[in-house]
Design an enzyme around this catalytic site. Structure first.
Site, mmCIF file in Angstrom:
data_model
loop_
_atom_site.group_PDB
_atom_site.id
_atom_site.type_symbol
_atom_site.label_atom_id
_atom_site.label_comp_id
_atom_site.label_asym_id
_atom_site.label_seq_id
_atom_site.Cartn_x
_atom_site.Cartn_y
_atom_site.Cartn_z
ATOM 1 C CG HIS A 64 43.879 39.463 42.879
ATOM 2 N ND1 HIS A 64 44.242 38.580 43.882
ATOM 3 C CD2 HIS A 64 44.649 40.570 43.052
ATOM 4 C CE1 HIS A 64 45.204 39.125 44.615
ATOM 5 N NE2 HIS A 64 45.460 40.333 44.133
ATOM 6 C CG HIS A 89 44.976 45.600 46.029
ATOM 7 N ND1 HIS A 89 43.867 44.806 45.873
ATOM 8 C CD2 HIS A 89 46.026 44.827 45.653
ATOM 9 C CE1 HIS A 89 44.243 43.615 45.431
ATOM 10 N NE2 HIS A 89 45.542 43.600 45.290
ATOM 11 C CG ASP A 90 46.619 44.759 42.173
ATOM 12 O OD1 ASP A 90 47.641 45.123 42.797
ATOM 13 O OD2 ASP A 90 46.206 43.590 42.180
ATOM 14 C CD GLU A 93 51.982 46.960 41.170
ATOM 15 O OE1 GLU A 93 52.991 46.326 40.882
ATOM 16 O OE2 GLU A 93 51.174 46.593 42.041
ATOM 17 C CG ASP A 94 48.425 46.008 37.897
ATOM 18 O OD1 ASP A 94 49.645 46.203 38.030
ATOM 19 O OD2 ASP A 94 47.820 45.071 38.454
ATOM 20 C CG ASP A 156 47.708 41.252 47.328
ATOM 21 O OD1 ASP A 156 47.003 40.725 46.451
ATOM 22 O OD2 ASP A 156 48.801 41.796 47.094
#
Length: 746
Positions: A64, A89-90, A93-94, A156
């Site tokens: 992704h 970018h994730d 957050e993850d 995104d």
């Protein structure tokens, strides 16, 4: 899922590496400075951080971020900093990594972009409207600091929409609705035309799958005939431009599936009557930007020598570019088949800016030029609204959407200064655009030297002078005359200052009533108040109470008491398994709604059902519909194309549910509009067709004739959409009837 589960670990690693190499290959063939080292480091960092994690589709999660990086670089035109931010970018957050870790490894700029994207993660909207508006504010505040954040968010969202198949139906509705409500207009405003079109088409595909498939098939079926007409039209033009010594590409630009459907819906016409299915686009090569305008007009002249020009459809976006940077010369001429065809003339530079938006400016390195200043002007308007946010979250979004959706006009001040405003802007909009003080004291205007009221709607090319008086004060009804978000925000701010003491008095009346009856204030209580007293929001309620224009009804206490009990029982229901005391004879037992499953719509023999029909759109079986769980736990039914449904999907996405029509036959109200050439006896023919041949339950019939043309509006009871389609096709067989269509209201 199955396909990925068959792959070995080595196969997956190879697939991931190939996907990343594809990103690098695209980057190396672009105009950006080559910073391969930092991109490779970001890729390895992200790959390790997401190791072992999979998407809902079953594919490795790292694919992704790689796909987002590819879109950012190859479809939007961003460089190494943005590619790194897309890959990472994730991560914050993850995983357990923080923004500080990103900064330590990759520097401040990439960390700021990742932090900006993390702030607005999970879509723009949360469960509550206030949280939704707050997230949207974060998006726009970050965007006004660094435009790349929102461009990456677009990338995104585009990849999420391309891979939406793996999500549950209610998630598909929520994400598609959110995309159509905010992301597509935001892409339009940023000039990302290609992305805007794809987002609209993908949203449409999930919201109206049957209509999407049907229109796609009709486009395919008409391809051969369309190509023949286009070739007949374009060949003489291409020949003339070649004789002029120009290097150019000429191609047919087909309308998107979504825009064809929108035209069919708004104009109530079938596919066969959408005549402007395509436009001709001419893109010429020109190394000198100073000569572009001259060449555009030379091509214009050559085309109008060959074909008849439509006098009212020439658009010069070169002298006055759109606020999103779009530049082109549009004209409409009569084609060989007797239909109007639009021709768009652009240079190669203009074309790339039109498709990629402001991102294309990185390629041309035009610095703080005309287009950048236009974007900055728009961003400063956004900042202006953010500095004075609406008290109501939905108002805030709608105010912003005024500017996101707006098509534009250009007007001039008496000194010749150019102002770009939304369509339907008034003299009052110009006053607020110039200065808030001028807006406050505006009494009228002069348009092209003629005196007009402040509510006068402007047209492109008008010269506008604002007249003021110190004795003038802002009025609440002015909001009806305003088309710009900035002016509405300013007016509401001014009115709020004036009304604050009255609102405060109303709040005290409301709070003392609750205290007197021992009721605790909550969202549920205020919703009941607003519904019972027919008010839009808290502010309107408090204002009416403060002005003594409304009083709290004496029965309000009774309205609230059972509601509180039912709220408690709703909370306890999953624990106790007990249902309400309603009789099985009068209504079906209210079932607990499982948001992850498709909700089966049921209607009992006596007509009671487990859903509520909404007056805003009157859906009938066969329509694309969605369910929305209201505050009382009931499922409300809305047509997918209902304006109210768009707001619900975007604002309260987690309450949206996929539904399935019942198999048993019930009757529903449908509205049909008929138009045609008037003749004696046509009304009798229509009534005879409906009553004798079809034995229909007719509920309303209005017919009006004027100067040889008639309009007829019917309301009748039908069992499904197929029945309405049959009625429309049979009505069209009546001599004189030219058009029939189902409409939402008559």
């Amino acid at each position: 899922m199955d396909q990925n589960s068959k792959l070995t670990s080595a196969d997956e690693d190879r697939m991931i590496d190939n996907a990343f190499q594809d990103v690098l290959k695209g980057y190396l063939s672009s105009n950006h400075r080559k910073k391969v080292d930092i991109i490779e480091r970001a890729y390895k960092f992200a790959r390790d951080a997401h190791k072992g994690v999979r998407r809902r589709s079953g594919e490795p999660y790292i694919l992704h971020p790689i796909a987002v990086a590819k879109i950012a670089n190859q479809e939007i035109g961003l460089g190494s900093t943005s590619i790194c931010a897309a890959l990472l970018h994730d991560v914050v957050e993850d995983t357990d990594y923080t923004v500080e870790d990103i900064e330590a490894h990759f520097g401040k700029k990439i960390a700021q972009l990742v932090a900006g994207l993390t702030k607005i993660s999970g879509g723009i909207f949360g469960d509550k409207a206030s949280a939704q508006a707050e997230n949207f504010r974060k998006l726009l505040l970050t965007m006004s600091e660094d435009i790349r954040v929102v461009l990456l968010k677009m990338a995104d969202r585009l990849h999420n929409m391309r891979t939406l198949d793996s999500m549950s139906p209610n998630k598909q509705y929520k994400i598609a609705g959110e995309t159509l409500y905010i992301y597509a207009p935001l892409a339009h405003r940023l000039g990302l035309f290609a992305i805007k079109t794809e987002l609209e088409d993908l949203s449409f595909k999930y919201e109206h799958p049957v209509a999407y498939a049907r229109i796609s098939e009709q486009i395919k079926a008409s391809q051969q005939r369309r190509s023949a007409v286009y070739n007949d039209f374009s060949h003489p033009i291409a020949q003339r431009l070649a004789d002029m010594g120009l290097k150019f590409d000429a191609k047919a630009r087909l309308k998107s599936v979504y825009s064809i459907w929108r035209k069919m819906e708004t104009k109530h016409i079938p596919f066969e009557e959408v005549y402007d299915l395509y436009a001709m686009r001419i893109i010429f090569e020109c190394d000198d930007p100073a000569r572009e305008k001259q060449i555009c007009w030379q091509i214009y002249s050559a085309i109008t020598d060959l074909y008849r020009l439509h006098p009212e459809r020439t658009r010069d976006w070169i002298s006055n570019p759109k606020a999103n940077g779009y530049q082109a010369l549009h004209l409409t001429v009569m084609g060989p088949d007797g239909n109007w065809i639009e021709v768009q003339i652009r240079s190669r530079r203009m074309d790339e800016i039109a498709e990629l938006g402001f991102a294309a400016h990185w390629k041309y390195k035009i610095g703080e030029g005309e287009e950048e200043s236009e974007l900055n002007a728009w961003l400063s308007t956004i900042k202006d609204i953010l500095d004075n946010p609406e008290p109501n979250a939905i108002d805030f979004l709608d105010t912003l959407k005024l500017n996101l959706f707006a098509s534009e006009i250009v007007v001039f001040t008496p000194k010749g200064e150019l102002l770009t405003l939304p369509n339907n802007a008034t003299v009052l909009d110009v006053a607020f655009e110039l200065h808030s003080e001028i807006g406050m004291h505006c009494i009228a205007g002069k348009v092209n030297h003629k005196l007009v009221p402040l509510s006068h709607k402007l047209r492109s090319g008008d010269q506008v002078e604002v007249l003021t008086s110190q004795s003038q004060t802002p009025k609440a009804e002015w909001v009806n005359f305003l088309a710009t978000a900035k002016a509405r925000t300013r007016l509401r701010q001014l009115m709020r200052k004036e009304m604050l003491p009255i609102i405060e008095r109303g709040r005290e009346i409301y709070e003392s009533y609750l205290a007197e009856h021992g009721i605790e204030d909550s969202n549920h209580v205020i919703t009941k108040f607003l519904g019972t007293m027919h008010m839009e929001n808290r502010e309107e309620l408090f204002l009416s109470l403060g002005k003594n224009e409304a009083t709290i009804p004496s029965y309000m206490n009774k309205v609230l008491r059972p509601a509180q009990a039912s709220l408690i029982s709703k909370i306890l229901r999953p624990l106790t398994g007990k249902r309400g005391q309603g009789s099985a004879d009068t209504a079906p037992v209210k079932q607990t709604v499982n948001m992850k499953e498709t909700y089966k719509l049921v209607t009992s023999d006596n007509g009671a059902s487990n859903y509520k029909m909404c007056d805003c759109c009157h859906p009938i079986p066969g329509d694309d519909v969605m369910g929305w769980v209201n505050d009382d736990g009931d499922v409300e039914l809305h047509a997918q194309n209902c304006p109210r449904a768009s707001v619900l999907k975007a604002s309260f996405g987690k309450r949206v549910i996929a539904v399935e029509w019942p198999s048993q036959k019930n009757t529903f109200r449908a509205n049909v509009r008929i138009e045609g050439i008037d003749r004696q006896g046509i009304l009798m023919d229509i009534i005879q067709m409906l009553s004798q041949n079809m034995s229909l339950d007719l509920r309303k019939l209005d017919i009006e004739a004027d100067q040889g043309v008639f309009h007829c509006e019917l309301a009748l009871k039908v069992s499904d959409t197929k029945e309405v389609t049959d009625i429309c096709s049979k009505l069209k067989q009546i001599k004189g009837v030219k058009r029939t269509a189902r409409v939402s209201q008559v």
